[in-house]
Scaffold this active site. Structure first.
Site, PDB file in Angstrom:
ATOM      1  N   GLU A 170      37.509 -81.969 -39.858  1.00 22.17           N
ATOM      2  CA  GLU A 170      36.824 -81.120 -40.548  1.00 22.17           C
ATOM      3  C   GLU A 170      36.232 -79.925 -39.495  1.00 22.17           C
ATOM      4  OE1 GLU A 170      33.873 -83.904 -43.332  1.00 22.17           O
ATOM      5  OE2 GLU A 170      32.933 -83.543 -41.442  1.00 22.17           O
ATOM      6  N   CYS A 229      33.370 -73.605 -35.587  1.00 23.33           N
ATOM      7  CA  CYS A 229      33.058 -74.866 -34.855  1.00 23.33           C
ATOM      8  C   CYS A 229      34.489 -75.827 -34.744  1.00 23.33           C
ATOM      9  CB  CYS A 229      32.026 -75.663 -35.221  1.00 23.33           C
ATOM     10  SG  CYS A 229      31.700 -77.434 -34.515  1.00 23.33           S
ATOM     11  N   CYS A 279      35.733 -89.991 -31.226  1.00 22.35           N
ATOM     12  CA  CYS A 279      35.337 -89.772 -29.933  1.00 22.35           C
ATOM     13  C   CYS A 279      35.257 -91.069 -29.384  1.00 22.35           C
ATOM     14  CB  CYS A 279      34.104 -88.931 -29.776  1.00 22.35           C
ATOM     15  SG  CYS A 279      33.518 -88.367 -28.206  1.00 22.35           S
ATOM     16  N   CYS A 325      27.837 -91.810 -27.695  1.00 20.73           N
ATOM     17  CA  CYS A 325      26.319 -91.173 -27.719  1.00 20.73           C
ATOM     18  C   CYS A 325      25.597 -91.864 -28.966  1.00 20.73           C
ATOM     19  CB  CYS A 325      26.278 -89.689 -27.606  1.00 20.73           C
ATOM     20  SG  CYS A 325      27.325 -89.293 -26.535  1.00 20.73           S
ATOM     21  N   CYS A 366      24.981 -89.561 -32.401  1.00 16.61           N
ATOM     22  CA  CYS A 366      26.016 -88.955 -32.795  1.00 16.61           C
ATOM     23  C   CYS A 366      26.976 -89.810 -33.846  1.00 16.61           C
ATOM     24  CB  CYS A 366      26.773 -88.354 -31.635  1.00 16.61           C
ATOM     25  SG  CYS A 366      28.294 -87.565 -32.335  1.00 16.61           S
ATOM     26  N   GLY A 412      35.048 -85.046 -31.122  1.00 20.84           N
ATOM     27  CA  GLY A 412      35.465 -85.275 -29.908  1.00 20.84           C
ATOM     28  C   GLY A 412      35.006 -84.510 -28.682  1.00 20.84           C
ATOM     29  N   GLU A 413      35.633 -85.083 -27.601  1.00 21.36           N
ATOM     30  CA  GLU A 413      35.213 -84.643 -26.295  1.00 21.36           C
ATOM     31  C   GLU A 413      36.182 -83.824 -25.808  1.00 21.36           C
ATOM     32  OE1 GLU A 413      32.365 -84.548 -24.043  1.00 21.36           O
ATOM     33  OE2 GLU A 413      34.023 -83.511 -23.190  1.00 21.36           O
ATOM     34  N   SER A 459      31.870 -77.196 -25.175  1.00 21.75           N
ATOM     35  CA  SER A 459      30.886 -78.278 -24.888  1.00 21.75           C
ATOM     36  C   SER A 459      31.301 -79.696 -24.550  1.00 21.75           C
ATOM     37  CB  SER A 459      30.246 -78.439 -26.454  1.00 21.75           C
ATOM     38  OG  SER A 459      29.278 -79.375 -26.452  1.00 21.75           O
ATOM     39  N   SER A 483      25.885 -80.865 -23.105  1.00 23.54           N
ATOM     40  CA  SER A 483      24.967 -81.729 -23.835  1.00 23.54           C
ATOM     41  C   SER A 483      24.193 -82.536 -23.035  1.00 23.54           C
ATOM     42  CB  SER A 483      26.000 -82.672 -24.822  1.00 23.54           C
ATOM     43  OG  SER A 483      26.743 -81.817 -25.629  1.00 23.54           O
ATOM     44  N   LEU A 484      22.813 -82.094 -22.660  1.00 21.56           N
ATOM     45  CA  LEU A 484      21.958 -82.619 -21.624  1.00 21.56           C
ATOM     46  C   LEU A 484      20.988 -83.698 -22.245  1.00 21.56           C
ATOM     47  CD1 LEU A 484      21.380 -82.675 -18.735  1.00 21.56           C
ATOM     48  CD2 LEU A 484      19.679 -80.912 -19.025  1.00 21.56           C
ATOM     49  N   HIS A 485      20.290 -83.413 -23.160  1.00 24.65           N
ATOM     50  CA  HIS A 485      19.594 -84.160 -24.253  1.00 24.65           C
ATOM     51  C   HIS A 485      18.457 -85.102 -23.454  1.00 24.65           C
ATOM     52  CE1 HIS A 485      22.454 -82.756 -26.934  1.00 24.65           C
ATOM     53  NE2 HIS A 485      23.336 -83.801 -26.754  1.00 24.65           N
ATOM     54  N   ASN A 537      20.071 -83.801 -36.559  1.00 25.35           N
ATOM     55  CA  ASN A 537      20.734 -84.115 -37.781  1.00 25.35           C
ATOM     56  C   ASN A 537      20.822 -85.583 -38.142  1.00 25.35           C
ATOM     57  OD1 ASN A 537      21.012 -81.416 -38.948  1.00 25.35           O
ATOM     58  ND2 ASN A 537      22.692 -81.293 -37.101  1.00 25.35           N
ATOM     59  N   CYS A 593      25.788 -80.235 -36.702  1.00 26.92           N
ATOM     60  CA  CYS A 593      26.191 -80.740 -35.505  1.00 26.92           C
ATOM     61  C   CYS A 593      26.031 -82.338 -35.546  1.00 26.92           C
ATOM     62  CB  CYS A 593      25.515 -80.452 -34.281  1.00 26.92           C
ATOM     63  SG  CYS A 593      25.708 -78.941 -33.769  1.00 26.92           S
TER      64      CYS A 593
HETATM   65  N1  SAH Z   1      31.767 -84.079 -27.361  1.00 23.82           N
HETATM   66  C1  SAH Z   1      31.164 -82.983 -26.972  1.00 23.82           C
HETATM   67  C2  SAH Z   1      31.176 -81.917 -28.179  1.00 23.82           C
HETATM   68  C3  SAH Z   1      31.226 -82.261 -29.545  1.00 23.82           C
HETATM   69  S1  SAH Z   1      29.415 -82.791 -30.010  1.00 23.82           S
HETATM   70  C4  SAH Z   1      29.615 -82.754 -26.723  1.00 23.82           C
HETATM   71  O1  SAH Z   1      29.029 -83.896 -26.704  1.00 23.82           O
HETATM   72  O2  SAH Z   1      29.091 -81.891 -26.248  1.00 23.82           O
HETATM   73  C5  SAH Z   1      28.757 -81.011 -30.191  1.00 23.82           C
HETATM   74  C6  SAH Z   1      27.178 -81.032 -29.986  1.00 23.82           C
HETATM   75  O3  SAH Z   1      26.492 -81.758 -31.213  1.00 23.82           O
HETATM   76  C7  SAH Z   1      26.634 -81.805 -28.848  1.00 23.82           C
HETATM   77  O4  SAH Z   1      25.595 -81.129 -28.069  1.00 23.82           O
HETATM   78  C8  SAH Z   1      26.220 -83.051 -29.440  1.00 23.82           C
HETATM   79  O5  SAH Z   1      25.423 -83.542 -28.566  1.00 23.82           O
HETATM   80  C9  SAH Z   1      25.558 -82.512 -30.681  1.00 23.82           C
HETATM   81  N2  SAH Z   1      25.196 -83.467 -31.530  1.00 23.82           N
HETATM   82  C10 SAH Z   1      25.769 -84.772 -32.010  1.00 23.82           C
HETATM   83  N3  SAH Z   1      25.526 -85.484 -32.980  1.00 23.82           N
HETATM   84  C11 SAH Z   1      24.164 -84.605 -33.149  1.00 23.82           C
HETATM   85  C12 SAH Z   1      23.249 -85.006 -34.294  1.00 23.82           C
HETATM   86  N4  SAH Z   1      23.233 -86.032 -35.010  1.00 23.82           N
HETATM   87  N5  SAH Z   1      22.178 -84.018 -34.363  1.00 23.82           N
HETATM   88  C13 SAH Z   1      22.294 -82.950 -33.622  1.00 23.82           C
HETATM   89  N6  SAH Z   1      23.130 -82.570 -32.708  1.00 23.82           N
HETATM   90  C14 SAH Z   1      24.233 -83.496 -32.564  1.00 23.82           C
HETATM   91 FE1  SF4 Z   2      31.426 -87.749 -28.474  1.00 27.02          FE
HETATM   92 FE2  SF4 Z   2      30.107 -85.476 -28.214  1.00 27.02          FE
HETATM   93 FE3  SF4 Z   2      29.367 -87.320 -30.154  1.00 27.02          FE
HETATM   94 FE4  SF4 Z   2      28.912 -88.045 -27.587  1.00 27.02          FE
HETATM   95  S1  SF4 Z   2      27.978 -86.560 -28.825  1.00 27.02           S
HETATM   96  S2  SF4 Z   2      29.887 -89.333 -29.074  1.00 27.02           S
HETATM   97  S3  SF4 Z   2      30.562 -86.919 -26.720  1.00 27.02           S
HETATM   98  S4  SF4 Z   2      31.319 -86.048 -30.288  1.00 27.02           S
END
Ligand code: SAH
Ligand code: SF4
Length: 408
Positions: free
Chosen positions: A118, A131, A138, A142, A145, A203-204, A235, A257-259, A334, A377
């Site tokens: 997608e 995007c 991946c 996380c 995600c 993906g990463e 990212s 992606s600090l979080h 989300n 996201c």
């Molecule tokens: N793997 C990479 C890039 C893809 S994820 C990464 O983790 O940075 C892109 C962004 O979406 C990241 O900041 C991720 O943490 C965020 N993300 C993933 N799942 C999400 C969700 N359910 N709600 C909001 N942001 C999310």
């Molecule tokens: Fe992979 Fe990024 Fe999702 Fe983490 S947030 S599982 S690194 S796509």
């Protein structure tokens, strides 16, 4: 309301060998193609320049449109190659103009239906951001995600990454002498409709370093797609050893992606943190090549109710980032079916963002876009996962030959 355009028929698994597409190839890849069909060596470089211009600058879909190339060579090219783009199996348009395309990549072997990915387009008045995905699924997990729950994983090829940009420009009419679809929301500042790229799909990207690097070389080439490196953001969840090389070899903008602001919590949310803890990650950020106030790092922070959203954490976030030219993006979580997390309440997000704002970071909350079409996201998750067990087995077999993915 969501407008759904009927899916164009997806090709069934094709046992016959198809002519490969030239779209998505690097200059070196095109050079190889010309060598394969016997174009004399002294001519090849010039021919690559011509092909490049037609494919990436003009976006032509037919060899016969390549009027600077003689009829003979055009015929020869058409006999061996195509200019096909991945097939778009569904297109959804959100009420806010966000578009999501589901595309199927060409099959890589007799048992492979082709990766399904997608891609999301987010238009604003002065920019259009695409995007893109760097992998199917991946390998990281996380916990918040959706992509991280997907079982099937492989790196996308350079061609498959570039093809996402090509599909977007083609569907939006973002090539010379083309027009956008009737009623489409596209930027009106006179610039390109796809002006920015973020690697924030599936993906990463730093686990597919070479594929992403070569795709970025194609995307930024000023005789082709011509999207500037400062308009591309990669990212990462924090693959520390690849952050320096990313800056050196790709020179793009960086998002982290600090979080979480404590290792204990980040270990849980972003398990890669156990390998590369916050201190090491921030050290790599401080050393990011080219970092300046004009080239800041974006820190992404997903707002999870009662998990990471307290005032104390907001203050700690600001303290941690001191001295790093940074932007902070607060992302409303989300939710997806089966998740244990909830999005923070709006007044909590406001309070958190106020603390961040008072420390000098502007407009930090990322407005959710395309929520009605699940385009936001973390919601991108390919349908491939829903394949029958038998199809999955066949796909696994085909992927044994695919490039290895760095596993944790
Ligand atoms: N793997 C990479 C890039 C893809 S994820 C990464 O983790 O940075 C892109 C962004 O979406 C990241 O900041 C991720 O943490 C965020 N993300 C993933 N799942 C999400 C969700 N359910 N709600 C909001 N942001 C999310
Ligand atoms: Fe992979 Fe990024 Fe999702 Fe983490 S947030 S599982 S690194 S796509």
């Amino acid at each position: 309301m969501t407008a759904s355009v009927p899916a164009t028929a997806a090709p069934a698994a094709e046992p016959v060998l198809r002519r490969p597409s030239l779209v998505g190839r690097t200059r070196a890849g095109l050079l190889e193609a010309l060598a394969e069909i016997g174009v004399p060596e002294k001519e090849r470089r010039m021919r690559v320049g011509q092909l490049w211009n037609w494919i990436y600058h003009y976006g032509v879909r037919d060899f016969d449109a390549m009027t600077t190339i003689g009829k003979g060579l055009r015929g020869q090219l058409a006999a061996h190659f195509t200019l096909d783009l991945p097939s778009v199996t569904a297109e959804q348009v959100s009420t806010d103009g966000t578009r999501k395309w589901l595309m199927r990549m060409p099959s890589t072997g007799p048992h492979d239906r082709g990766a399904e990915i997608e891609c999301v387009y987010i238009p604003e008045v002065d920019r259009g951001t695409l995007c893109v995905s760097s992998q199917v699924g991946c390998t990281l997990t996380c916990t918040f995600c959706h992509t991280g729950t997907q079982r099937l994983v492989r790196n996308l090829t350079t061609e498959e990454i570039v093809a996402q940009v090509m599909v977007a420009r083609d569907r939006l009419g973002d090539f010379p002498n083309r027009r956008p679809p009737e009623g489409a929301f596209v930027p009106n500042d006179g610039g390109r409709f796809v002006s920015n790229i973020v690697f924030m799909g599936m993906g990463e990207p730093l686990y597919n370093f070479d594929g992403v690097r070569d795709a970025i070389a194609v995307i930024t080439d000023d005789q082709g797609l011509s999207i500037g490196r400062r308009r591309i953001t990669v990212s990462t969840s924090g693959v520390v050893p690849q952050i320096g090389p990313l800056g050196e070899e790709m020179g793009t903008m960086l998002a982290i992606s600090l979080h979480a602001v404590r290792d204990e919590l980040r270990n849980e949310l972003v398990p890669l943190n156990k390998k590369y803890p916050i201190k090491d990650l921030l050290e790599a950020c401080r050393n990011y090549p080219g970092l300046s106030n004009a080239k800041r790092i974006t820190f992404e922070y997903v707002m999870l109710k009662g998990v990471n959203d307290s005032d104390a954490e907001a203050r700690e976030l600001v303290r941690l980032l001191k001295g790093i030219p940074a932007k902070i993006n607060l992302i409303p979580f989300n939710p997806w079916p089966g998740t244990k997390y909830e999005c923070s309440d709006w007044d909590r997000i406001e309070r958190f963002s106020e603390i961040v704002f008072r420390a000098g970071y502007a407009s930090p909350v990322r407005t959710p876009r395309g929520r009605d079409i699940l385009a936001a996201c973390g919601q991108l998750k390919s349908e491939t996962e829903k394949l029958s067990a038998r199809a999955r087995l066949m796909l696994d077999e085909a992927q044994a030959d695919a490039p290895a993915v760095a596993a944790e």
